[in-house]
Design an enzyme around this catalytic site. Structure first.
Site, PDB file in Angstrom:
ATOM      1  N   GLY A  30      19.081   2.924   7.617  1.00 28.41           N
ATOM      2  CA  GLY A  30      19.227   1.828   6.672  1.00 28.41           C
ATOM      3  C   GLY A  30      19.681   2.279   5.294  1.00 28.41           C
ATOM      4  CG  HIS A  78      12.078   2.842  14.834  1.00 31.53           C
ATOM      5  ND1 HIS A  78      11.957   2.815  13.466  1.00 31.53           N
ATOM      6  CD2 HIS A  78      13.394   2.757  15.106  1.00 31.53           C
ATOM      7  CE1 HIS A  78      13.166   2.702  12.935  1.00 31.53           C
ATOM      8  NE2 HIS A  78      14.052   2.673  13.910  1.00 31.53           N
ATOM      9  CD  GLU A 134      12.514   0.823  10.407  1.00 33.99           C
ATOM     10  OE1 GLU A 134      12.416  -0.128  11.198  1.00 33.99           O
ATOM     11  OE2 GLU A 134      13.608   1.196   9.924  1.00 33.99           O
ATOM     12  CB  SER A 179      23.818   4.619   8.454  1.00 33.53           C
ATOM     13  OG  SER A 179      22.719   4.314   7.603  1.00 33.53           O
ATOM     14  CD  GLU A 215      16.645   5.482  15.276  1.00 31.25           C
ATOM     15  OE1 GLU A 215      17.607   4.734  15.433  1.00 31.25           O
ATOM     16  OE2 GLU A 215      15.528   5.086  14.917  1.00 31.25           O
ATOM     17  CE  LYS A 262      15.861  -0.585  12.160  1.00 30.17           C
ATOM     18  NZ  LYS A 262      16.011   0.401  11.100  1.00 30.17           N
ATOM     19  CG  ASN A 311      15.410  -1.361  16.331  1.00 36.45           C
ATOM     20  OD1 ASN A 311      14.835  -2.443  16.409  1.00 36.45           O
ATOM     21  ND2 ASN A 311      14.863  -0.302  15.743  1.00 36.45           N
TER      22      ASN A 311
HETATM   23  P1  13P Z   1      20.391   1.422  10.769  1.00 35.38           P
HETATM   24  O1  13P Z   1      21.503   1.448  11.788  1.00 35.38           O
HETATM   25  O2  13P Z   1      20.260   0.107  10.090  1.00 35.38           O
HETATM   26  O3  13P Z   1      20.453   2.594   9.863  1.00 35.38           O
HETATM   27  O4  13P Z   1      19.013   1.581  11.616  1.00 35.38           O
HETATM   28  C1  13P Z   1      18.900   2.611  12.516  1.00 35.38           C
HETATM   29  C2  13P Z   1      17.650   2.415  13.291  1.00 35.38           C
HETATM   30  O5  13P Z   1      16.568   2.563  12.760  1.00 35.38           O
HETATM   31  C3  13P Z   1      17.768   2.004  14.695  1.00 35.38           C
HETATM   32  O6  13P Z   1      16.548   2.107  15.345  1.00 35.38           O
END
Ligand code: 13P
Length: 254
Positions: free
Chosen positions: A174, A96, A98, A214, A168, A11, A9
């Protein structure tokens, strides 16, 4: 038997030029490999076409990070399932954290999007996960169960073939902090058992549950070795062809 799925992903990273560079590098690393792992990359909308072109003669699939539930009309800034399919996109990430947090994607909206994407032939990576305070309060399983129920109540048994769930934990996204393999396994098993109450075991055999938060080359192996962890949804580490291909290498070996 479920094959492992490793999905990146991106983003809001990687315009068409960057996508071309990164994916050419990834492609080079994966040449002449007969992968048993399924690999998907999900760049921003504007880079989807480029990704499909660069990856055209590989087994790597392309996905989007969101989609609207209507076909067309006055929805400024939105993109439909048909548009995604026209670019050659086969997957879409929905729900997601976010998007739940910043863009008004409620359980209800997510359920509509998942249903529409599946009806129009896309593979859905549906994300769930609790916040830190919810875990601390011991509510993590209930939170995840409610998120899943809101969506699967709207689906039929046949839809399951196009569904992947990504667990997640929000506190691990992140942050550099990862769920321990035990925490991941516990939640993945909980999710699988919850799904079994809804659908026949036979269909559920194919439903993959990915871990996200992560995940990187240094911790991928212990996570992917867990019985109910069927792959990873990778953010930061998917933006580096070396790290992403290392995670794919690990998936091939576990
Ligand atoms: P990170 O791997 O950067 O923690 O992000 C995970 C994520 O949100 C994947 O959708």
């Amino acid at each position: 038997m479920r094959s492992i799925l490793i999905a990146g992903n991106w983003k809001m990273n990687g315009g068409p030029k960057e996508a071309e560079t990164l994916l050419k590098e990834l492609k080079e690393k994966l040449t002449n490999r007969n992968l048993t792992t399924d690999v998907v990359v999900c760049p921003p909308y504007v880079s989807l076409q480029k990704a499909v072109t660069v990856l055209s003669n590989t087994s790597v699939k392309v996905g989007a990070q969101n989609v609207h539930f209507e076909d067309n009309g006055a929805f400024t800034g939105e993109v439909s399932t048909r548009m995604l399919k026209e670019t050659g996109c086969e997957y879409v990430i929905l729900g997601h954290s976010e998007r739940r947090e910043n863009f008004g994607d409620t359980d209800d909206v997510i359920a509509k999007k998942v249903r529409k994407a599946i009806a129009d032939g896309l593979q859905v990576i549906f994300c769930v996960g609790e916040k830190l305070e919810e875990r601390k309060a011991g509510n993590h399983q209930k939170v995840v169960m409610d998120q899943i129920r809101a969506v699967i109540d709207q689906l039929t048994e046949e839809d399951v073939a196009q569904l992947t769930i990504a667990y997640e934990p929000v506190w691990a996204i992140g942050t550099g902090e990862t769920a321990t393999p035990e925490q991941a396994q516990e939640m993945h098993l909980f999710i699988r058992n919850f799904l079994k109450e809804h659908w026949s075991t036979q269909r559920l055999e194919g439903v993959r549950i990915l871990y996200g938060g992560s995940m990187k080359p240094g911790n991928a192996e212990e996570l992917l070795r867990q019985t109910d962890v069927d792959g990873g949804l990778i953010g930061g580490a998917s933006l580096d062809a070396g790290s992403f291909s290392s995670i794919i290498d690990i998936a091939e070996k576990v």
